[in-house]
Design a protein around this motif. Sequence first.
Motif, PDB file in Angstrom:
ATOM      1  N   GLU A 110    -109.913 100.704  20.188  1.00 29.89           N
ATOM      2  CA  GLU A 110    -109.149 101.282  19.078  1.00 29.89           C
ATOM      3  C   GLU A 110    -109.985 101.377  17.808  1.00 29.89           C
ATOM      4  O   GLU A 110    -109.761 102.271  16.983  1.00 29.89           O
ATOM      5  CB  GLU A 110    -107.900 100.446  18.819  1.00 29.89           C
ATOM      6  CG  GLU A 110    -106.869 100.538  19.938  1.00 29.89           C
ATOM      7  CD  GLU A 110    -105.681  99.618  19.728  1.00 29.89           C
ATOM      8  OE1 GLU A 110    -105.677  98.899  18.698  1.00 29.89           O
ATOM      9  OE2 GLU A 110    -104.774  99.614  20.576  1.00 29.89           O
ATOM     10  N   ALA A 111    -110.950 100.470  17.637  1.00 33.09           N
ATOM     11  CA  ALA A 111    -111.825 100.518  16.458  1.00 33.09           C
ATOM     12  C   ALA A 111    -112.632 101.812  16.444  1.00 33.09           C
ATOM     13  O   ALA A 111    -112.907 102.378  15.375  1.00 33.09           O
ATOM     14  CB  ALA A 111    -112.748  99.316  16.443  1.00 33.09           C
ATOM     15  N   HIS A 117    -111.229 108.653  13.067  1.00 34.40           N
ATOM     16  CA  HIS A 117    -110.195 109.101  12.117  1.00 34.40           C
ATOM     17  C   HIS A 117    -110.730 109.074  10.691  1.00 34.40           C
ATOM     18  O   HIS A 117    -110.486 109.996   9.908  1.00 34.40           O
ATOM     19  CB  HIS A 117    -108.963 108.215  12.245  1.00 34.40           C
ATOM     20  CG  HIS A 117    -107.863 108.598  11.315  1.00 34.40           C
ATOM     21  ND1 HIS A 117    -107.669 107.972  10.088  1.00 34.40           N
ATOM     22  CD2 HIS A 117    -106.890 109.563  11.397  1.00 34.40           C
ATOM     23  CE1 HIS A 117    -106.645 108.527   9.480  1.00 34.40           C
ATOM     24  NE2 HIS A 117    -106.153 109.477  10.233  1.00 34.40           N
ATOM     25  N   ASP A 118    -111.468 108.001  10.335  1.00 33.66           N
ATOM     26  CA  ASP A 118    -112.033 107.884   8.983  1.00 33.66           C
ATOM     27  C   ASP A 118    -113.058 108.973   8.711  1.00 33.66           C
ATOM     28  O   ASP A 118    -113.228 109.403   7.554  1.00 33.66           O
ATOM     29  CB  ASP A 118    -112.674 106.507   8.789  1.00 33.66           C
ATOM     30  CG  ASP A 118    -111.639 105.389   8.696  1.00 33.66           C
ATOM     31  OD1 ASP A 118    -110.451 105.709   8.494  1.00 33.66           O
ATOM     32  OD2 ASP A 118    -112.020 104.211   8.817  1.00 33.66           O
ATOM     33  N   THR A 124    -105.239 112.263  14.776  1.00 31.38           N
ATOM     34  CA  THR A 124    -104.172 111.307  15.072  1.00 31.38           C
ATOM     35  C   THR A 124    -104.498 109.943  14.489  1.00 31.38           C
ATOM     36  O   THR A 124    -105.609 109.427  14.658  1.00 31.38           O
ATOM     37  CB  THR A 124    -103.985 111.165  16.599  1.00 31.38           C
ATOM     38  OG1 THR A 124    -103.792 112.463  17.161  1.00 31.38           O
ATOM     39  CG2 THR A 124    -102.790 110.280  16.908  1.00 31.38           C
ATOM     40  N   VAL A 125    -103.532 109.348  13.812  1.00 34.89           N
ATOM     41  CA  VAL A 125    -103.732 108.028  13.215  1.00 34.89           C
ATOM     42  C   VAL A 125    -103.759 106.967  14.310  1.00 34.89           C
ATOM     43  O   VAL A 125    -102.862 106.925  15.161  1.00 34.89           O
ATOM     44  CB  VAL A 125    -102.603 107.702  12.211  1.00 34.89           C
ATOM     45  CG1 VAL A 125    -102.816 106.321  11.602  1.00 34.89           C
ATOM     46  CG2 VAL A 125    -102.553 108.762  11.121  1.00 34.89           C
ATOM     47  N   PRO A 126    -104.792 106.102  14.332  1.00 39.53           N
ATOM     48  CA  PRO A 126    -104.884 105.062  15.359  1.00 39.53           C
ATOM     49  C   PRO A 126    -103.757 104.041  15.199  1.00 39.53           C
ATOM     50  O   PRO A 126    -103.100 103.978  14.163  1.00 39.53           O
ATOM     51  CB  PRO A 126    -106.249 104.406  15.074  1.00 39.53           C
ATOM     52  CG  PRO A 126    -106.968 105.367  14.194  1.00 39.53           C
ATOM     53  CD  PRO A 126    -105.924 106.090  13.423  1.00 39.53           C
ATOM     54  N   PRO A 127    -103.513 103.225  16.231  1.00 42.74           N
ATOM     55  CA  PRO A 127    -102.487 102.174  16.137  1.00 42.74           C
ATOM     56  C   PRO A 127    -102.723 101.276  14.930  1.00 42.74           C
ATOM     57  O   PRO A 127    -103.838 100.830  14.689  1.00 42.74           O
ATOM     58  CB  PRO A 127    -102.673 101.390  17.451  1.00 42.74           C
ATOM     59  CG  PRO A 127    -103.281 102.370  18.391  1.00 42.74           C
ATOM     60  CD  PRO A 127    -104.173 103.246  17.551  1.00 42.74           C
ATOM     61  N   GLN A 128    -101.681 101.039  14.157  1.00 40.63           N
ATOM     62  CA  GLN A 128    -101.812 100.277  12.909  1.00 40.63           C
ATOM     63  C   GLN A 128    -100.644  99.325  12.758  1.00 40.63           C
ATOM     64  O   GLN A 128     -99.493  99.741  12.656  1.00 40.63           O
ATOM     65  CB  GLN A 128    -101.845 101.240  11.714  1.00 40.63           C
ATOM     66  CG  GLN A 128    -101.816 100.570  10.362  1.00 40.63           C
ATOM     67  CD  GLN A 128    -103.177 100.055   9.939  1.00 40.63           C
ATOM     68  OE1 GLN A 128    -104.144 100.788   9.972  1.00 40.63           O
ATOM     69  NE2 GLN A 128    -103.248  98.795   9.530  1.00 40.63           N
ATOM     70  N   ALA A 133    -107.481  97.941  14.221  1.00 37.95           N
ATOM     71  CA  ALA A 133    -108.458  97.292  15.099  1.00 37.95           C
ATOM     72  C   ALA A 133    -109.794  97.050  14.396  1.00 37.95           C
ATOM     73  O   ALA A 133    -110.415  95.991  14.563  1.00 37.95           O
ATOM     74  CB  ALA A 133    -108.675  98.146  16.342  1.00 37.95           C
ATOM     75  N   ALA A 134    -110.240  98.021  13.607  1.00 42.46           N
ATOM     76  CA  ALA A 134    -111.514  97.876  12.903  1.00 42.46           C
ATOM     77  C   ALA A 134    -111.449  96.739  11.886  1.00 42.46           C
ATOM     78  O   ALA A 134    -112.418  95.984  11.721  1.00 42.46           O
ATOM     79  CB  ALA A 134    -111.884  99.187  12.211  1.00 42.46           C
ATOM     80  N   GLN A 135    -110.314  96.618  11.199  1.00 42.64           N
ATOM     81  CA  GLN A 135    -110.144  95.544  10.228  1.00 42.64           C
ATOM     82  C   GLN A 135    -110.113  94.187  10.925  1.00 42.64           C
ATOM     83  O   GLN A 135    -110.684  93.214  10.425  1.00 42.64           O
ATOM     84  CB  GLN A 135    -108.855  95.759   9.438  1.00 42.64           C
ATOM     85  CG  GLN A 135    -108.923  96.922   8.472  1.00 42.64           C
ATOM     86  CD  GLN A 135    -107.575  97.237   7.843  1.00 42.64           C
ATOM     87  OE1 GLN A 135    -106.534  97.147   8.496  1.00 42.64           O
ATOM     88  NE2 GLN A 135    -107.582  97.610   6.576  1.00 42.64           N
ATOM     89  N   ARG A 136    -109.462  94.104  12.067  1.00 45.48           N
ATOM     90  CA  ARG A 136    -109.426  92.847  12.819  1.00 45.48           C
ATOM     91  C   ARG A 136    -110.841  92.381  13.168  1.00 45.48           C
ATOM     92  O   ARG A 136    -111.186  91.206  12.997  1.00 45.48           O
ATOM     93  CB  ARG A 136    -108.622  93.028  14.114  1.00 45.48           C
ATOM     94  CG  ARG A 136    -107.110  93.039  13.950  1.00 45.48           C
ATOM     95  CD  ARG A 136    -106.436  93.399  15.267  1.00 45.48           C
ATOM     96  NE  ARG A 136    -104.997  93.262  15.209  1.00 45.48           N
ATOM     97  CZ  ARG A 136    -104.318  92.236  15.722  1.00 45.48           C
ATOM     98  NH1 ARG A 136    -104.966  91.264  16.331  1.00 45.48           N
ATOM     99  NH2 ARG A 136    -103.004  92.177  15.642  1.00 45.48           N
TER     100      ARG A 136
END
Length: 223
Positions: A110-111, A117-118, A124-128, A133-136
Amino acid sequence: MRKIKEKHPLVMRWTHWVNFPILTIMIWSGMLIYWANDTYSITLFGHKFFGFFPEGFYKALNIPHRLAEGMSFHFLFMWAFTINGVVYMLYTWISGEWRELLPNKHSFKEAWLVLLHDLHIRKTVPPQNKYNAAQRIAYTAIIIMGFGSLITGLAIYKPVQFYYLTWLCGGYHFARILHFALTIGYVLFFVIHIVQVILAGWNNFSSVVTGFEVVNKKADGKE
């Protein structure tokens, strides 16, 4: 319909904002120390491509001949850095916030979607959830880096008294390389983090200050 939703607890916000000036001072004082033994560079087959750091860089920031000052600040704020980190980790563990922070088995896949997306490649917006996922991955990595900085810092600060840490880090010189590399990592994290905050918008930034965010709620109750 708009709704105010609690997002970040006070302890999370406090440790977040306290950590920024502490790390800034740690990096700055570390540069004053590094100047006295400026040995690292990117070298391949005997050719030096890049040195850390050019003489003009030191002079522009008034770094030369401030070794004692740098050591004093570095070792003082090391305790603030450690205490703040311990408070943060204890709170996330006791409160259960770690469940929102630790990556799961889907995070790395997901990251990649978050990155696309960035970069505006994927619409499509990733699961948030609370964190994507990238922040995790990033926030977990920064905790590991903080622990690594503490261990390598002690290893090069007191290599005789903490000889077991020095040995664990592969010796004094390798511990110093790791400590330096982690510092570069913090700088890169700062830059990427600030860019992401700008891209995320004011609502996301204000939630880290106030602890609340404004969300749009549809008539059926969904956000």
